[in-house]
Write an enzyme that holds these catalytic residues in place. Structure first.
Site, PDB file in Angstrom:
ATOM      1  N   SER A 529       0.840  -1.191   0.000  1.00 34.32           N
ATOM      2  CA  SER A 529       0.000   0.000   0.000  1.00 34.32           C
ATOM      3  C   SER A 529       0.885   1.255   0.000  1.00 34.32           C
ATOM      4  O   SER A 529       1.673   1.440  -0.920  1.00 34.32           O
ATOM      5  CB  SER A 529      -0.964  -0.037   1.182  1.00 34.32           C
ATOM      6  OG  SER A 529      -1.974   0.922   1.037  1.00 34.32           O
ATOM      7  N   ASP A 614      -9.682  -3.551  -5.588  1.00 32.58           N
ATOM      8  CA  ASP A 614      -9.079  -2.699  -4.561  1.00 32.58           C
ATOM      9  C   ASP A 614      -9.701  -1.309  -4.574  1.00 32.58           C
ATOM     10  O   ASP A 614      -9.701  -0.625  -5.599  1.00 32.58           O
ATOM     11  CB  ASP A 614      -7.567  -2.605  -4.809  1.00 32.58           C
ATOM     12  CG  ASP A 614      -6.808  -2.066  -3.603  1.00 32.58           C
ATOM     13  OD1 ASP A 614      -7.396  -1.321  -2.802  1.00 32.58           O
ATOM     14  OD2 ASP A 614      -5.615  -2.390  -3.478  1.00 32.58           O
ATOM     15  N   HIS A 649      -8.049  -4.727  -1.553  1.00 33.04           N
ATOM     16  CA  HIS A 649      -6.809  -4.259  -0.933  1.00 33.04           C
ATOM     17  C   HIS A 649      -6.223  -5.263   0.050  1.00 33.04           C
ATOM     18  O   HIS A 649      -5.007  -5.410   0.148  1.00 33.04           O
ATOM     19  CB  HIS A 649      -7.088  -2.935  -0.213  1.00 33.04           C
ATOM     20  CG  HIS A 649      -5.869  -2.119   0.063  1.00 33.04           C
ATOM     21  ND1 HIS A 649      -5.066  -1.631  -0.940  1.00 33.04           N
ATOM     22  CD2 HIS A 649      -5.304  -1.699   1.220  1.00 33.04           C
ATOM     23  CE1 HIS A 649      -4.069  -0.941  -0.410  1.00 33.04           C
ATOM     24  NE2 HIS A 649      -4.186  -0.973   0.903  1.00 33.04           N
TER      25      HIS A 649
END
Length: 676
Positions: A529, A614, A649
């Site tokens: 991330s 995501d 995600h």
């Protein structure tokens, strides 16, 4: 087999007199068959290049799975007359939720998530909330992995679900005291929670009433119930500012009243007991202080200090009991738990490891004298304790079982400090198996995050044992951008100081080489991330320093994303990265944005992963980055790219499917390190 070569369509992006060219801009069309075909071609290439590791990936998966006690149960906790626990049975991908009355014998199955998840490729439930009379349970259900939840309500008396289904929510909800109304937040088109709604049981969601609407697109709205159960608290927050409104849970049709009006750079959190609120705030306190105020006079001029600001201690949280305050404080990078009785001497809980993770756990009963807390280190599995705050008696309730021949004595955990180029000392948490050479020959995996003030604690990992047992050293670099060393640690790693994050990581890597933990051709880096952004930045800045890089769901197209306010999170993140609509921030962000800084040079081998659904970092960011890297780099090193077409995600939802993803990434690292 050659890697996929996507088409190039020149797209000009001009702002502040500067033009960027994005030949892969077209990849942001989620429904375009050509986009899907490209991602599937990348997955096919990935599998072909990983074919020689097929058996090893399965071996690694079975090895990790074999350490996990499949039929396991959580430590029960008591809340309003019921004892709750979760459990897994053999083969379960998902948990089962149970409860029973404190004075009863019959345990009831609330939810078997395995059955609920069966029709879906991805499944997640969250935000479970029980009505005050213990009859109804609300929860959110996400079947796409976009973090868009539909709220359902189960009647535990009949065992049946109510027809009420509330779509497009964050999943969490709060009951009124009478159990007839449910408060929840809904999302806008950019997936920002922006409205707090009130739902009456038995009515259609379209009839729900707006209780509060957050019109500032940089703020997100949420709702929770105070631990005292007296108040429904409506919150509104962005990076540097918070605001709360109060509604008595016994008056669900009332009008919320403002606690303290929002101000730029004023952050505060609140909790209630009796006739007062405790306020955790940065008001006149860089590292936060704890204040108290009467419940009928809540603006900041009424706040009085209980725990003052300290320059060397970050006050992170407070757990409120009738007779005690339990403070979570971070000093020198580590969390301390401080017990402060309202009558008597305060004290700290003692922990034995040089580097560890300690945290308050589930403590719903405000009347209790027993604190439940968790503890773990890089060599100690997660452990749950009950601590009697009056007698100081400590009881270990459970330590996560690790099957096989695991013995903490076989591993070494160290804490060290590297020095960055500006003289800043950066904490490093280090773990390896005893007998691992310390002459520079050992492979080392360096991990970091470094954003949002999120501190990376030195936690235990069952999966990580597969690296350590093969002779790999694992290190967490607690770089600036987190909050390990105090609020300044965060501020020195954001906005126009963001490059400190990257420099800290690079200089930590240099320190580890200098001190014979590893060498450059044995050094690997990993981050996800915002930590994936870190990977992209250091790959551009010092590609010679790493033998391989794993970048998971990476935020790498920073300028373009931060200019697109239709993408989830963008507007709420201006105070983290800066708003590139302002020229100073535009040029600064562009100077480190991984996609924008790819150049004709040698890069290390890379593994890049993403999720098609995501909502945090859109799949097209890593897809564009990989395409541009392959186009411009001057070496023959492979860059592999994999998209989970069913996940978002957080990756796969089932516990074993998540292990498969870890085994995939670790197999790649171990193969590069010659440890297969």
């Amino acid at each position: 087999m050659t890697p996929p070569t996507p088409k190039k369509v020149r797209h000009e992006l001009t702002l502040h007199g500067d033009t960027r060219y994005d030949d892969y801009y077209w990849m942001n069309q989620r429904e375009d068959p050509e986009v899907i075909a490209h991602l599937e071609a990348e997955n096919a290439y990935f599998e072909a290049k990983m074919a020689h590791l097929k058996d090893f990936r399965e071996q690694l998966f079975q090895e990790i799975k074999g350490r996990i006690k499949e039929d396991d149960s959580s430590v029960p906790y008591t809340n309003r007359g019921y004892i709750y626990r979760t459990s897994y049975e053999l083969g379960d991908q998902y948990p089962r939720y149970f409860r029973k009355p404190v004075d009863g014998e019959n345990e009831e199955l609330m939810f078997n998530v395995n059955e609920m998840a069966e029709p879906y490729d991805f499944y997640d439930i969250g935000g479970m909330s029980v009505s005050d009379d213990n009859r109804y349970v609300s929860y959110g259900e996400d079947t796409l992995s976009r973090r868009i939840y539909t709220i359902h309500i189960k009647d535990m008396l009949t065992g049946q679900h109510l027809p009420d289904q509330i779509p497009n929510t964050t999943g969490g909800s709060v009951w009124s005291a009478d159990g007839q109304y449910l408060f929840y937040s809904v999302k806008d088109e950019a997936l920002r929670p922006y409205k707090i709604m009130r739902h009456q049981l038995g009515t259609a969601p379209q009839d729900d009433v707006v209780v509060y609407e957050e019109k500032d697109e940089t703020f997100r709205a949420y709702v929770y119930r105070s631990k005292s159960r007296k108040y429904i608290i409506i919150g509104s927050a962005q990076t540097v500012s918070t605001e709360y409104r109060l509604l008595e849970a016994s008056d669900p049709l009332g009008t919320p009243r403002l606690f303290q009006q929002r101000e730029r750079n004023l952050e505060y959190g609140i909790e209630h007991i009796d006739d007062r609120f405790y306020v955790l705030t940065n008001y006149r306190a860089k590292n936060f202080q704890l204040m108290v105020t009467p419940e009928d006079a809540t603006t900041k001029e009424h706040w009085e200090t209980v725990i003052p600001n300290r320059p060397d201690v970050l006050l992170e949280g407070v757990e409120l009991f009738r007779k005690y305050l339990v403070l979570s404080e971070r000093k020198n990078g580590l969390t301390q738990l401080r017990v402060r009785p309202f009558e008597g001497e305060e004290y700290y809980l003692e922990f034995r490891d040089a580097a560890y993770m300690a945290y308050t756990s589930t403590n719903p009963d405000i009347e209790s004298e027993v604190l439940r807390y968790g503890y773990q280190s890089m060599t100690t599995p997660p452990s749950t304790y009950d601590f009697n705050m009056r007698t100081h008696e400590r009881t270990l309730l459970k330590q996560q079982p690790v099957l096989g021949d695991f013995d903490p004595a076989h591993y070494v955990s160290e804490r060290a400090f590297s020095e960055s180029r500006d003289g800043t000392r950066v904490p490093l948490s280090i773990v390896y198996r005893k007998g691992t050479p310390r002459d520079g020959s050992a492979p080392l995996l360096l991990y970091a995050y470094g954003s949002y003030g999120h501190s990376m604690d030195p936690s235990f990992s069952i999966t990580r044992l597969s690296l350590l047992d093969r002779g790999m050293i694992f290190v967490i670099a607690h770089i600036r951008g987190g909050e390990e060393m105090g609020r300044h640690w965060y501020e020195e790693g954001k906005l126009l100081n963001k490059k400190n994050t990257f420099h800290d990581f690079i200089d930590a890597a240099e320190w580890l080489i200098k001190h014979d933990y590893t060498r450059a051709d044995r050094l690997y880096a990993m981050g996800g991330s915002a930590g994936g952004l870190l990977m992209g930045a250091v790959a551009n800045l010092r590609p010679d320093l790493f033998a391989g890089i794993v970048s998971q769901v990476p935020f790498v197209d920073v300028v373009t994303t931060m200019l697109d306010d239709s993408i989830p999170l963008t507007t709420g993140e201006y105070d983290e990265w800066g708003n590139p609509n302002e020229e100073e921030y535009y040029h600064y962000i562009k100077s480190y944005s991984p996609v924008d800084q790819v150049a004709a040079k040698n890069y290390p081998k890379m593994l890049v992963t993403t999720g098609f659904h995501d909502s945090q970092v859109q799949y097209w960011e890593p897809a564009k980055w990989v395409a541009k890297l392959r186009e411009m780099k001057t070496d023959d090193n492979d860059i592999l790219f994999h998209t989970n077409m069913e996940a978002g995600h957080g990756g796969a939802s089932g516990r074993f499917e998540r292990i498969r993803e870890v085994a995939r990434d670790y197999a790649w690292v171990l193969d590069q390190a010659g440890l297969v």
